[in-house]
Design a protein around this motif. Sequence first.
Motif, short mmCIF file in Angstrom:
data_model
loop_
_atom_site.label_atom_id
_atom_site.label_comp_id
_atom_site.label_asym_id
_atom_site.label_seq_id
_atom_site.Cartn_x
_atom_site.Cartn_y
_atom_site.Cartn_z
N PHE A 1 0.84 -1.21 0.00
CA PHE A 1 0.00 0.00 0.00
C PHE A 1 0.87 1.25 0.00
CE2 PHE A 1 -2.42 3.13 2.70
CZ PHE A 1 -3.28 3.53 1.69
N PHE A 2 1.82 1.31 0.92
CA PHE A 2 2.71 2.48 0.96
C PHE A 2 3.54 2.57 -0.31
CE2 PHE A 2 2.53 2.61 5.84
CZ PHE A 2 1.58 3.60 5.80
N GLY A 3 4.02 1.40 -0.78
CA GLY A 3 4.82 1.40 -2.01
C GLY A 3 4.03 1.96 -3.18
N GLY A 4 2.78 1.53 -3.32
CA GLY A 4 1.93 2.02 -4.41
C GLY A 4 1.64 3.51 -4.26
N MET A 5 1.36 3.93 -3.02
CA MET A 5 1.04 5.33 -2.78
C MET A 5 2.25 6.23 -3.07
SD MET A 5 -1.02 7.00 0.36
CE MET A 5 -0.01 6.33 1.64
N ILE A 6 3.44 5.76 -2.65
CA ILE A 6 4.66 6.54 -2.91
C ILE A 6 4.90 6.62 -4.42
CG2 ILE A 6 7.17 6.54 -2.63
CD1 ILE A 6 6.46 4.93 0.07
N ALA A 7 4.65 5.50 -5.11
CA ALA A 7 4.80 5.50 -6.56
C ALA A 7 3.88 6.54 -7.18
CB ALA A 7 4.48 4.11 -7.11
N GLY B 1 -0.46 -5.59 -12.18
CA GLY B 1 0.52 -4.51 -12.23
C GLY B 1 -0.14 -3.15 -12.43
N PRO B 2 -0.87 -2.96 -13.57
CA PRO B 2 -1.57 -1.68 -13.77
C PRO B 2 -2.62 -1.40 -12.70
CG PRO B 2 -1.74 -3.09 -15.73
CD PRO B 2 -0.91 -3.83 -14.74
N LEU B 3 -3.29 -2.45 -12.19
CA LEU B 3 -4.31 -2.23 -11.15
C LEU B 3 -3.68 -1.60 -9.91
CD1 LEU B 3 -7.11 -2.54 -9.86
CD2 LEU B 3 -6.50 -4.89 -9.26
N PHE B 4 -2.56 -2.16 -9.45
CA PHE B 4 -1.91 -1.61 -8.27
C PHE B 4 -1.31 -0.24 -8.57
CE2 PHE B 4 -1.10 -5.37 -5.17
CZ PHE B 4 -2.42 -5.74 -5.30
N LEU B 5 -0.89 0.00 -9.83
CA LEU B 5 -0.36 1.31 -10.19
C LEU B 5 -1.44 2.37 -10.09
CD1 LEU B 5 1.85 3.17 -11.42
CD2 LEU B 5 1.02 2.49 -13.67
N PHE B 6 -2.62 2.10 -10.67
CA PHE B 6 -3.69 3.11 -10.64
C PHE B 6 -4.30 3.24 -9.25
CE2 PHE B 6 -3.28 2.96 -15.18
CZ PHE B 6 -3.47 4.28 -15.52
N SER B 7 -4.34 2.13 -8.51
CA SER B 7 -4.79 2.23 -7.13
C SER B 7 -3.81 3.09 -6.32
CB SER B 7 -4.89 0.82 -6.54
OG SER B 7 -5.13 0.88 -5.16
N GLY B 8 -2.51 2.95 -6.62
CA GLY B 8 -1.50 3.77 -5.96
C GLY B 8 -1.64 5.24 -6.32
N LEU B 9 -1.92 5.50 -7.60
CA LEU B 9 -2.12 6.90 -8.04
C LEU B 9 -3.32 7.51 -7.33
CD1 LEU B 9 -1.37 6.57 -11.84
CD2 LEU B 9 -0.38 8.31 -10.34
N SER B 10 -4.39 6.71 -7.23
CA SER B 10 -5.60 7.19 -6.56
C SER B 10 -5.31 7.47 -5.09
CB SER B 10 -6.67 6.10 -6.73
OG SER B 10 -7.68 6.28 -5.81
N ALA B 11 -4.58 6.55 -4.43
CA ALA B 11 -4.24 6.76 -3.02
C ALA B 11 -3.34 7.98 -2.86
CB ALA B 11 -3.55 5.52 -2.46
#
Lengths: 348, 179
Positions: A29-35, A187-197
């Motif tokens: 979660f933090f990794g995705g959000m930082i990304a 991969g893209p799902l966690f990327l866009f979820s990270g962008l949203s977060a």
Amino acid sequence: MLEITSTRHNPLVDPVLSVWSWEIPVYLFFGGMIAGMMILAGLNMLRLAKGERAEGFYSVQTPILGFILMNLGMGALFLDLAHKLFVYRVYMAFEPLSPMSWGSWVLLLVYPVILVSALIRLPQAWPWLGERLPVLQRLSDALVASPGKIRLLGGLNVGLGIALGIYTGILLSTMVARPLWNSAILGPLFLFSGLSAAAAMVHLVASLVPGHPAPRSFLGGALAMLVQPLGDRPPEPRTADGLIKADLGFLAIELVLIGLLFIGLLSSSASHVAAVDLLVSGKYATVFWGVVIVAGILVPLALQWLELGHRIPHTVIPAVLVLAGGFALRWVMVGAGQASHMVAAAGF
Amino acid sequence: MPRFGMVIDTLKCVGCMDCVVACQTENDVPQGYCRDWIVTETRGAFPNLTLEIRSERCNHCDNPPCVTCCPTGASHVEDFGRTVQVTANQCIGCKACLAACPYGARFVHPDGYADKCTFCLHRVKEGKDPACVSVCPTHCMAFGDLDDPKSEVSRLLASRKYHTLLPEAGTKPRVFYLT
């Protein structure tokens, strides 16, 4: 009928694989959000390099916040390791086929980029630090005065942010033994979820203390660095609207990607169909539908849509819901993915 | 260089668990854990039932997902015998290999590293069979070089019907079950 009995009784493996607990969802979660923060900050740095006014960009302030969250995420990852004293071994080798090895080296590149990015904010947020360490002040001045350097830093933030965001999904998706994870959509799902977060987190912290002069104390300066926009003047309302619009897009794409993940798995083997059942009607269904889909995506979509149309006042509620949904997505995927397994063929 | 594999005759195996006890004794497997185990699989509808008893362990796959996911190289394919091994002092205990193995063959040793069947490589280097093979009272297990057409394992595979576990995983397991 198929009846299987086994004498195996290994902890964390039987009866259901449960090697990863809360630590890995927190790390992802933090990794995705930082990304996501790096991508948003990087895009705005590219705009800064073109000469646009800096006051409008909340996201440029996020590197130091990203640094703190990154340490929290890495701390969670460290807690998960069972052989902690040997953690240095990750950086004694590069395994080109291992996503975890790629991720470890990407994280090593992310740290300096985040720290150098944080220098952009140094004069406003921590003037006392610049006075005591003039070299940092000179670095900050050189950075801010050079559109070329800002452009390079922006590009690095965007590139590494995309790599980090996709890695958090690919880490899971390469494991053939876990059918729920075995999809490139992750991969893209966690990327866009990270962008949203990330958009939600930036919105959240920027809402707390907008536009006040930065305190000169250590703690006050640090807090100001986290939550204050760049420049002396508060940002215009349209910048908050920009974050909401971006979040609407990210959430919509996330919803589409979850749909594609389901279509892909449901049209695959019996193992994959059984894996989807864990989310649709199994042990994880309540959290998946209740927190991830409804509270984490659909409700924030509706609230932010109404906020944009000025039909309801701006609040931090959608941002909080998006963050809760983003964490729940990782928690559900890590838990249900471990519970999913390959189903044995019908005959010998 | 040999390519070791194991052949287990399910028509002879009675599930006595001698192999399990021999492994735990030989390899000092911690209490509460096991490197090999017995699976009993019943299929069909009464009265047309089939029963298969299998002694299962790490399959020492030709295409091992536990090796490719390992970030440190601790999980590796040993040159001697092409078996899959773990170097304990390179393992960080990330548990990715446990998640990647479709057979659930690995576990976390109480000391923190990933552990599993080694095909008793220390015995094999001395010219002995793995402990499980050497103690089997029904002689249902055979161990040897799959690339040597004269080895017992090759002759059994050439003359009998067999299957492997989850071949659809694409791991190319090297433990074969005669049926």
